[in-house]
Design a protein around this motif. Sequence first.
Motif, PDB file in Angstrom:
ATOM      1  N   MET A   1       2.274   8.804   3.210  1.00 44.23           N
ATOM      2  CA  MET A   1       1.613   7.503   3.337  1.00 44.23           C
ATOM      3  C   MET A   1       0.496   7.326   2.307  1.00 44.23           C
ATOM      4  O   MET A   1       0.190   6.197   1.897  1.00 44.23           O
ATOM      5  CB  MET A   1       1.069   7.362   4.765  1.00 44.23           C
ATOM      6  CG  MET A   1       0.330   6.086   5.058  1.00 44.23           C
ATOM      7  SD  MET A   1       1.357   4.641   4.887  1.00 44.23           S
ATOM      8  CE  MET A   1       1.944   4.474   6.576  1.00 44.23           C
TER       9      MET A   1
ATOM     10  N   ARG B   1       1.926   5.835  -0.862  1.00 46.20           N
ATOM     11  CA  ARG B   1       2.442   4.478  -0.588  1.00 46.20           C
ATOM     12  C   ARG B   1       1.296   3.483  -0.430  1.00 46.20           C
ATOM     13  O   ARG B   1       1.368   2.358  -0.927  1.00 46.20           O
ATOM     14  CB  ARG B   1       3.321   4.487   0.674  1.00 46.20           C
ATOM     15  CG  ARG B   1       4.720   5.042   0.434  1.00 46.20           C
ATOM     16  CD  ARG B   1       5.717   4.532   1.478  1.00 46.20           C
ATOM     17  NE  ARG B   1       5.311   4.907   2.833  1.00 46.20           N
ATOM     18  CZ  ARG B   1       5.472   6.123   3.366  1.00 46.20           C
ATOM     19  NH1 ARG B   1       6.032   7.084   2.649  1.00 46.20           N
ATOM     20  NH2 ARG B   1       5.082   6.382   4.586  1.00 46.20           N
TER      21      ARG B   1
ATOM     22  N   HIS C   1       0.756   0.280  -2.860  1.00 47.30           N
ATOM     23  CA  HIS C   1       0.740  -1.067  -2.268  1.00 47.30           C
ATOM     24  C   HIS C   1      -0.554  -1.807  -2.655  1.00 47.30           C
ATOM     25  O   HIS C   1      -0.519  -2.981  -3.031  1.00 47.30           O
ATOM     26  CB  HIS C   1       0.842  -0.951  -0.736  1.00 47.30           C
ATOM     27  CG  HIS C   1       0.487  -2.207  -0.003  1.00 47.30           C
ATOM     28  ND1 HIS C   1       1.414  -3.204   0.243  1.00 47.30           N
ATOM     29  CD2 HIS C   1      -0.702  -2.651   0.509  1.00 47.30           C
ATOM     30  CE1 HIS C   1       0.803  -4.196   0.888  1.00 47.30           C
ATOM     31  NE2 HIS C   1      -0.477  -3.886   1.058  1.00 47.30           N
TER      32      HIS C   1
ATOM     33  N   PHE D   1      -2.961  -1.757   5.352  1.00 44.12           N
ATOM     34  CA  PHE D   1      -1.572  -1.351   5.115  1.00 44.12           C
ATOM     35  C   PHE D   1      -1.201  -0.154   5.989  1.00 44.12           C
ATOM     36  O   PHE D   1      -0.133  -0.128   6.611  1.00 44.12           O
ATOM     37  CB  PHE D   1      -1.389  -0.993   3.623  1.00 44.12           C
ATOM     38  CG  PHE D   1      -0.031  -0.439   3.307  1.00 44.12           C
ATOM     39  CD1 PHE D   1       1.061  -1.291   3.144  1.00 44.12           C
ATOM     40  CD2 PHE D   1       0.176   0.933   3.179  1.00 44.12           C
ATOM     41  CE1 PHE D   1       2.326  -0.766   2.868  1.00 44.12           C
ATOM     42  CE2 PHE D   1       1.426   1.455   2.889  1.00 44.12           C
ATOM     43  CZ  PHE D   1       2.508   0.596   2.730  1.00 44.12           C
TER      44      PHE D   1
ATOM     45  N   GLU E   1      -0.777  -1.170   9.640  1.00 48.65           N
ATOM     46  CA  GLU E   1       0.429  -1.959   9.925  1.00 48.65           C
ATOM     47  C   GLU E   1       1.720  -1.169   9.738  1.00 48.65           C
ATOM     48  O   GLU E   1       2.794  -1.635  10.081  1.00 48.65           O
ATOM     49  CB  GLU E   1       0.453  -3.206   9.031  1.00 48.65           C
ATOM     50  CG  GLU E   1      -0.582  -4.237   9.458  1.00 48.65           C
ATOM     51  CD  GLU E   1      -1.039  -5.118   8.286  1.00 48.65           C
ATOM     52  OE1 GLU E   1      -0.317  -5.180   7.271  1.00 48.65           O
ATOM     53  OE2 GLU E   1      -2.122  -5.715   8.405  1.00 48.65           O
ATOM     54  N   ASN E   2       1.640   0.007   9.104  1.00 45.16           N
ATOM     55  CA  ASN E   2       2.874   0.743   8.845  1.00 45.16           C
ATOM     56  C   ASN E   2       2.902   2.066   9.597  1.00 45.16           C
ATOM     57  O   ASN E   2       2.960   3.093   9.103  1.00 45.16           O
ATOM     58  CB  ASN E   2       3.052   0.935   7.337  1.00 45.16           C
ATOM     59  CG  ASN E   2       3.352  -0.392   6.676  1.00 45.16           C
ATOM     60  OD1 ASN E   2       4.502  -0.799   6.563  1.00 45.16           O
ATOM     61  ND2 ASN E   2       2.321  -1.115   6.240  1.00 45.16           N
TER      62      ASN E   2
END
Length: 416
Positions: free
Chosen positions: A375, A378, A382, A412, A415-416
């Motif tokens: 994460m 990522r 993002h 982010f 939410e993921n």
Amino acid sequence: METLTGGSLTDHIALHNLSRILVGIVILSYIATLLPKRIAILGSTGSIGVNALDVIDHLGPDYQVAALSGHSQSKKLLEQIARYKPKSVAVTDPSAFAQIRKELPSPGPELYADMAEMVRRDDIDLVLAAVVGAAGLPAVFAAVETGKILALANKESLVVAGSILIPLARRHNVPILPVDSEHSAIFQAMQCGQPREIKRLILTASGGPFRNAPADKIENATLADALKHPTWQMGSKITIDSATMFNKGLELIEACWLFDLPPEQIDIVIHPESVVHSMVEFNDGNVLAQLSPPDMRTPIQYALTYPERRPSNSRKLDLTQPFSLNFHPPDPERFPALDIARDVARRGGTLGAVMNAANESAVSIFTSGKIPFGMISRAVSHTIARHAVQASPSLDDLMEADRWARKTAEAFIREN
Ligand code: MG
């Protein structure tokens, strides 16, 4: 009789006065070399700070601990204050500040809540900036503005604000001496040629704990896995950055600023033994490398004693036992941080601040054990993709980009 210069008496007197001034300057510079170098260590309770104190112990009375700073480790800082008797101390965590103020010996050092304010004192010659993260930035600027030699271990200063810091250092004629082992290696190797003769820099990377791990193992790695660095003993933030290879990405951007080269002239190679700390290739094909065992005392001491070299107490290369040195190219698929950083280095502006802040926040959430390792990259990727880049930012713009990136990365991750 005419004098040798053939000038008038006034010329002769002017020349005489000039030579007295020159002799005065020479004597003063000589006296300056006899006085101890007064050193401020920002982040003295961290890994670099503790190593720096060990180096200063070893170097003896020519090097003096003039100032220390810490964040929340009040017990360790109080021990350092008792031992090194600095003239000033900065404590940035409010509750640690209150505790230290209560327990400070009397007469003791002058206490500051703000590192930058302490750095402006005139009883400091050299500032070793070893605070982790963007939090070290104001003190680094204060050091440059007040003309101190800056030994820079805080790579974030250049990644976030290199576009402002480098011109400022030039204006104030302040040398920035790298403490990061890779940049110290390059700085040393560069002295074998002229800047215009450099073809490329080759940054070495240990590859961290996931050097040979398959992609799915990296994606779901735990905090304990990420903290198992194979060669270096360092603080937790930089150890996790080594595992993602964002550390190498930050160092690529740091090298662009320090050595005034575009990212296209800087290559990264995996070198698991961490003995060759980096290399410089010159235009005639000669490659110069700096070698030493992985021990931060070596680059710290070089920055403190530069331009001199002195005997050190760091680990030495042992050639009585067989050993080998390996090099191989990094895998951008498993370590997306490398391509992300290269892109950031190329596009510049506010992106360095954004990449650094998004990474700092993702690493801090990962450290609390809430997200998988994959994460981190990522979230950074993002955040960069959503950012509207400002090409020539002011310091306020950079701070604003930093705040925005932290918020965006955190949202982010939530939410993921
Ligand atoms: Mg390094």
